[in-house]
Design a protein around this motif. Structure first.
Motif, PDB file in Angstrom:
ATOM      1  N   ASN A  74      -4.089  -0.072   6.189  1.00  0.00           N
ATOM      2  CA  ASN A  74      -4.723   1.135   6.698  1.00  0.00           C
ATOM      3  C   ASN A  74      -4.007   2.439   6.332  1.00  0.00           C
ATOM      4  O   ASN A  74      -4.344   3.485   6.859  1.00  0.00           O
ATOM      5  CB  ASN A  74      -4.891   1.042   8.214  1.00  0.00           C
ATOM      6  CG  ASN A  74      -5.947   0.046   8.594  1.00  0.00           C
ATOM      7  OD1 ASN A  74      -6.925  -0.137   7.879  1.00  0.00           O
ATOM      8  ND2 ASN A  74      -5.755  -0.620   9.719  1.00  0.00           N
ATOM      9  N   GLN A  75      -3.038   2.378   5.412  1.00  0.00           N
ATOM     10  CA  GLN A  75      -2.397   3.601   4.948  1.00  0.00           C
ATOM     11  C   GLN A  75      -3.439   4.455   4.247  1.00  0.00           C
ATOM     12  O   GLN A  75      -4.383   3.945   3.662  1.00  0.00           O
ATOM     13  CB  GLN A  75      -1.245   3.290   3.995  1.00  0.00           C
ATOM     14  CG  GLN A  75      -0.122   2.509   4.646  1.00  0.00           C
ATOM     15  CD  GLN A  75       0.466   3.237   5.843  1.00  0.00           C
ATOM     16  OE1 GLN A  75       0.990   4.325   5.711  1.00  0.00           O
ATOM     17  NE2 GLN A  75       0.370   2.633   7.000  1.00  0.00           N
ATOM     18  N   LYS A  76      -3.272   5.743   4.281  1.00  0.00           N
ATOM     19  CA  LYS A  76      -4.213   6.677   3.659  1.00  0.00           C
ATOM     20  C   LYS A  76      -3.928   6.763   2.158  1.00  0.00           C
ATOM     21  O   LYS A  76      -3.320   7.705   1.679  1.00  0.00           O
ATOM     22  CB  LYS A  76      -4.133   8.035   4.318  1.00  0.00           C
ATOM     23  CG  LYS A  76      -4.652   8.031   5.730  1.00  0.00           C
ATOM     24  CD  LYS A  76      -4.592   9.431   6.326  1.00  0.00           C
ATOM     25  CE  LYS A  76      -5.302   9.506   7.633  1.00  0.00           C
ATOM     26  NZ  LYS A  76      -4.643   8.986   8.766  1.00  0.00           N
ATOM     27  N   ARG A  77      -4.374   5.753   1.442  1.00  0.00           N
ATOM     28  CA  ARG A  77      -4.133   5.658  -0.006  1.00  0.00           C
ATOM     29  C   ARG A  77      -4.862   6.784  -0.729  1.00  0.00           C
ATOM     30  O   ARG A  77      -6.042   7.004  -0.500  1.00  0.00           O
ATOM     31  CB  ARG A  77      -4.618   4.309  -0.502  1.00  0.00           C
ATOM     32  CG  ARG A  77      -4.222   4.009  -1.921  1.00  0.00           C
ATOM     33  CD  ARG A  77      -4.677   2.611  -2.315  1.00  0.00           C
ATOM     34  NE  ARG A  77      -4.088   2.248  -3.558  1.00  0.00           N
ATOM     35  CZ  ARG A  77      -3.357   1.163  -3.748  1.00  0.00           C
ATOM     36  NH1 ARG A  77      -3.131   0.352  -2.752  1.00  0.00           N
ATOM     37  NH2 ARG A  77      -2.859   0.902  -4.932  1.00  0.00           N
TER      38      ARG A  77
ATOM     39  N   ASN B 187       0.864  -1.173   0.000  1.00  0.00           N
ATOM     40  CA  ASN B 187       0.000   0.000   0.000  1.00  0.00           C
ATOM     41  C   ASN B 187       0.898   1.219   0.000  1.00  0.00           C
ATOM     42  O   ASN B 187       2.116   1.111   0.141  1.00  0.00           O
ATOM     43  CB  ASN B 187      -0.949   0.017   1.202  1.00  0.00           C
ATOM     44  CG  ASN B 187      -2.224   0.800   0.927  1.00  0.00           C
ATOM     45  OD1 ASN B 187      -2.341   1.498  -0.079  1.00  0.00           O
ATOM     46  ND2 ASN B 187      -3.184   0.691   1.827  1.00  0.00           N
TER      47      ASN B 187
ATOM     48  N   GLU C 140       0.961   5.878   0.301  1.00  0.00           N
ATOM     49  CA  GLU C 140       0.332   7.180   0.461  1.00  0.00           C
ATOM     50  C   GLU C 140       0.807   8.036  -0.707  1.00  0.00           C
ATOM     51  O   GLU C 140       1.403   7.524  -1.648  1.00  0.00           O
ATOM     52  CB  GLU C 140       0.692   7.765   1.821  1.00  0.00           C
ATOM     53  CG  GLU C 140       0.138   6.908   2.947  1.00  0.00           C
ATOM     54  CD  GLU C 140       0.274   7.524   4.326  1.00  0.00           C
ATOM     55  OE1 GLU C 140       0.488   8.740   4.418  1.00  0.00           O
ATOM     56  OE2 GLU C 140       0.174   6.772   5.300  1.00  0.00           O
ATOM     57  N   HIS C 141       0.569   9.324  -0.664  1.00  0.00           N
ATOM     58  CA  HIS C 141       0.900  10.170  -1.811  1.00  0.00           C
ATOM     59  C   HIS C 141       2.399  10.263  -2.085  1.00  0.00           C
ATOM     60  O   HIS C 141       2.802  10.584  -3.192  1.00  0.00           O
ATOM     61  CB  HIS C 141       0.288  11.567  -1.654  1.00  0.00           C
ATOM     62  CG  HIS C 141       0.948  12.377  -0.582  1.00  0.00           C
ATOM     63  ND1 HIS C 141       0.654  12.207   0.749  1.00  0.00           N
ATOM     64  CD2 HIS C 141       1.898  13.334  -0.659  1.00  0.00           C
ATOM     65  CE1 HIS C 141       1.401  13.040   1.454  1.00  0.00           C
ATOM     66  NE2 HIS C 141       2.155  13.737   0.637  1.00  0.00           N
TER      67      HIS C 141
END
Length: 108
Positions: free
Chosen positions: A103-106, A29, A31-32
């Motif tokens: 649970n990463q903020k994808r 996974n 994030e930005h």
């Protein structure tokens, strides 16, 4: 820099690289601006060699496929920073580590 589309492609590339090393990408996974991987790799594989290949192949492929989108985000012309963080999870329940990565903020 990462969108859902670029993360999906990055995951596919990293699965292929892991396969070529006899490793398994268990969870992925991001994030930005970074990714998290849970990889099971054979003891004969040097972690630094695996990481260099993951970063090198993914950088080449993503730059080729998403060049105009990625170009403004490069670090002095480089896709990835020269560093990485690796930790052993021997003894830790893999379900907890997988949950953390899931649970990463994808980005959408």
């Amino acid at each position: 820099m990462f969108t859902d589309e670029t993360l999906r492609r990055c995951e596919d590339i990293m699965i292929e690289v892991c396969d070529s090393f006899g490793a398994v990408l268990i969870e992925f996974n991001g994030e930005h601006d970074h990714v998290h991987l849970l990889v099971h790799y054979p003891p004969k594989v040097a972690l630094s060699v695996l990481v260099n290949s993951l970063k090198g192949v993914s950088a080449r492929m993503l730059r080729k496929e998403f060049g105009p989108h990625i170009r403004p985000y490069l670090w002095g012309g480089h896709f990835w920073s020269p560093s990485y963080f690796a930790a052993s999870c021997g003894g830790a329940p893999l379900s907890i580590i997988k949950e953390y990565i899931e649970n990463q903020k994808r980005p959408g």
